[in-house]
Scaffold this motif. Structure first.
Motif, PDB file in Angstrom:
ATOM      1  N   ALA A 260      76.360  17.786 -25.769  1.00 37.61           N
ATOM      2  CA  ALA A 260      75.869  18.021 -24.411  1.00 37.61           C
ATOM      3  C   ALA A 260      75.619  16.696 -23.696  1.00 37.61           C
ATOM      4  N   PHE A 261      75.089  15.721 -24.432  1.00 34.25           N
ATOM      5  CA  PHE A 261      74.862  14.403 -23.825  1.00 34.25           C
ATOM      6  C   PHE A 261      76.184  13.733 -23.475  1.00 34.25           C
ATOM      7  N   MET A 262      77.155  13.825 -24.363  1.00 36.06           N
ATOM      8  CA  MET A 262      78.459  13.220 -24.095  1.00 36.06           C
ATOM      9  C   MET A 262      79.123  13.877 -22.883  1.00 36.06           C
ATOM     10  N   THR A 263      78.942  15.170 -22.735  1.00 37.25           N
ATOM     11  CA  THR A 263      79.447  15.874 -21.563  1.00 37.25           C
ATOM     12  C   THR A 263      78.738  15.372 -20.303  1.00 37.25           C
ATOM     13  N   PHE A 264      77.425  15.272 -20.399  1.00 34.86           N
ATOM     14  CA  PHE A 264      76.622  14.755 -19.289  1.00 34.86           C
ATOM     15  C   PHE A 264      77.025  13.329 -18.924  1.00 34.86           C
ATOM     16  N   MET A 265      77.409  12.551 -19.925  1.00 34.77           N
ATOM     17  CA  MET A 265      77.772  11.143 -19.713  1.00 34.77           C
ATOM     18  C   MET A 265      78.911  10.993 -18.712  1.00 34.77           C
ATOM     19  N   LEU A 266      79.801  11.974 -18.635  1.00 33.77           N
ATOM     20  CA  LEU A 266      80.922  11.902 -17.710  1.00 33.77           C
ATOM     21  C   LEU A 266      80.714  12.760 -16.464  1.00 33.77           C
ATOM     22  N   SER A 267      79.491  13.208 -16.258  1.00 35.02           N
ATOM     23  CA  SER A 267      79.161  13.991 -15.068  1.00 35.02           C
ATOM     24  C   SER A 267      78.805  13.065 -13.906  1.00 35.02           C
ATOM     25  N   PRO A 268      78.863  13.549 -12.669  1.00 37.96           N
ATOM     26  CA  PRO A 268      78.453  12.717 -11.528  1.00 37.96           C
ATOM     27  C   PRO A 268      77.023  12.211 -11.639  1.00 37.96           C
ATOM     28  N   GLU A 269      76.127  13.008 -12.246  1.00 39.47           N
ATOM     29  CA  GLU A 269      74.728  12.597 -12.363  1.00 39.47           C
ATOM     30  C   GLU A 269      74.589  11.297 -13.137  1.00 39.47           C
TER      31      GLU A 269
END
Length: 328
Positions: A260-269
């Motif tokens: 989930a963190f790795m996914t978040f890492m490539l998010s606009p946020e």
């Protein structure tokens, strides 16, 4: 399980709903977790999404992360290691300490194609020597720098990813002539620091004329301090590209949360924080999203880069040439 980064900017945090009261340990480098770095904003944003406790653990500079992970082995508390780069990727993979991320990625904006089962990029940039903008006739090549009386600060390639990047930069630009370049540079070097933060701090204190950093470093002074007094020297032989990466440890007891963190890492946020905190180019945002001031930076006409396997094959001999020259 697939976690998807959608090019338009949506991100899916699969597994995050089960993360209440869970702790995620992310090993990273010192400047990432500094008060002025991206760490504090990233922590707040991810914890809001996951309902978990994100704990950053700093471990010196980028190359020191891998050394620490090797020392700890499968006993490490790290769930994610963030801050290695492509120069260390093969060495990291060869440890067997990283798991496949199982994340399908779209929308990356790197200068090169990316397809790797264990590591994902989060930012990138070009190494450069930064100097005061009023420096007369800044050098336009390593040869000019070596022939000058300019004092420079560099980082140790055994502990620092910029230091290792400099070694590869010279190797890529000069090949068999790299040893001579190092011999010519030896009397220009004021000191070799363990990491980037120490070297850049000494430069700002006036201890040298130039410091190994990034083409993006002047943007910090321009945007954050409204100070246009720093520039990066453009070298005729080109500039070496660094891509910073993250990976999930095989021993993680929070694999879903780590993904989930790795996914978040490539998010606009996450990605929108990078330009004005880590002062690098984001890996998953278009150039049009960069803040005003980035358009003033030098754009290398020639890009130098080794693949992970090429870098691993060169590493020992390249560092030996560096050590030999500086020990004379």
């Amino acid at each position: 399980m697939k976690h998807t980064i959608i090019a338009a900017g949506m991100s899916i945090f699969a597994g995050a709903a089960m993360a209440e009261n869970s702790v995620l340990h992310v090993y990273t480098y010192d400047s990432f977790v500094a008060d002025w770095g991206p760490g504090p904003q990233i922590k707040a944003a991810f914890e809001e999404s996951c309902g978990c406790d994100l704990q950053f653990v700093s471990a010196g500079d980028g190359a020191a992360l891998l050394s620490r992970l090797k020392l700890e082995g499968s006993r490490s508390e790290a769930d994610v290691v963030l801050g290695l780069d492509t120069n260390l990727m093969t060495a990291a993979r060869d440890t067997g300490l990283f798991a496949t991320h199982d994340i399908f990625v779209e929308g990356l904006t790197l200068p090169i194609a990316w397809d790797d089962a264990e590591f994902l990029p989060f930012d990138w940039g070009y190494f450069a020597f930064v100097h005061n903008a009023d420096l007369p006739n800044p050098p336009q090549s390593f040869e000019e720098l070596g022939a000058s009386d300019l004092r420079i600060l560099i980082q140790d390639p055994r502990s620092s990813t910029p230091g290792l990047g400099l070694v590869y930069w010279i190797e890529a630009a000069y090949g068999d002539g790299a040893a001579q370049i190092w011999q010519d540079l030896a009397d220009n070097i004021v000191t070799v620091t363990p990491g980037w933060s120490e070297a850049y701090g000494l430069f700002l204190e006036g201890e040298a004329d130039m410091v190994l950093s990034y083409t993006t470093s002047p943007a910090y002074h321009l945007i954050a301090e409204e100070d246009p007094s720093k520039s990066a020297a453009a070298f005729d032989e080109g500039h070496y590209m660094q891509i910073e990466i993250a990976g999930i440890t095989a021993a993680s007891d929070q694999p879903d949360l780590a993904r989930a963190f790795m996914t978040f890492m490539l998010s606009p946020e996450f990605q929108s924080v990078i330009p004005t905190t880590n002062w690098m180019y984001p890996a998953a945002l278009p150039a049009s999203a960069l803040p005003d001031g980035f358009e003033t930076l030098i754009a290398p006409e020639k890009v130098l880069h080794f693949s992970g396997d090429e870098a691993a094959a060169l590493r020992d001999a390249a560092i030996d040439r560096w050590q030999t020259a500086l020990s004379r």
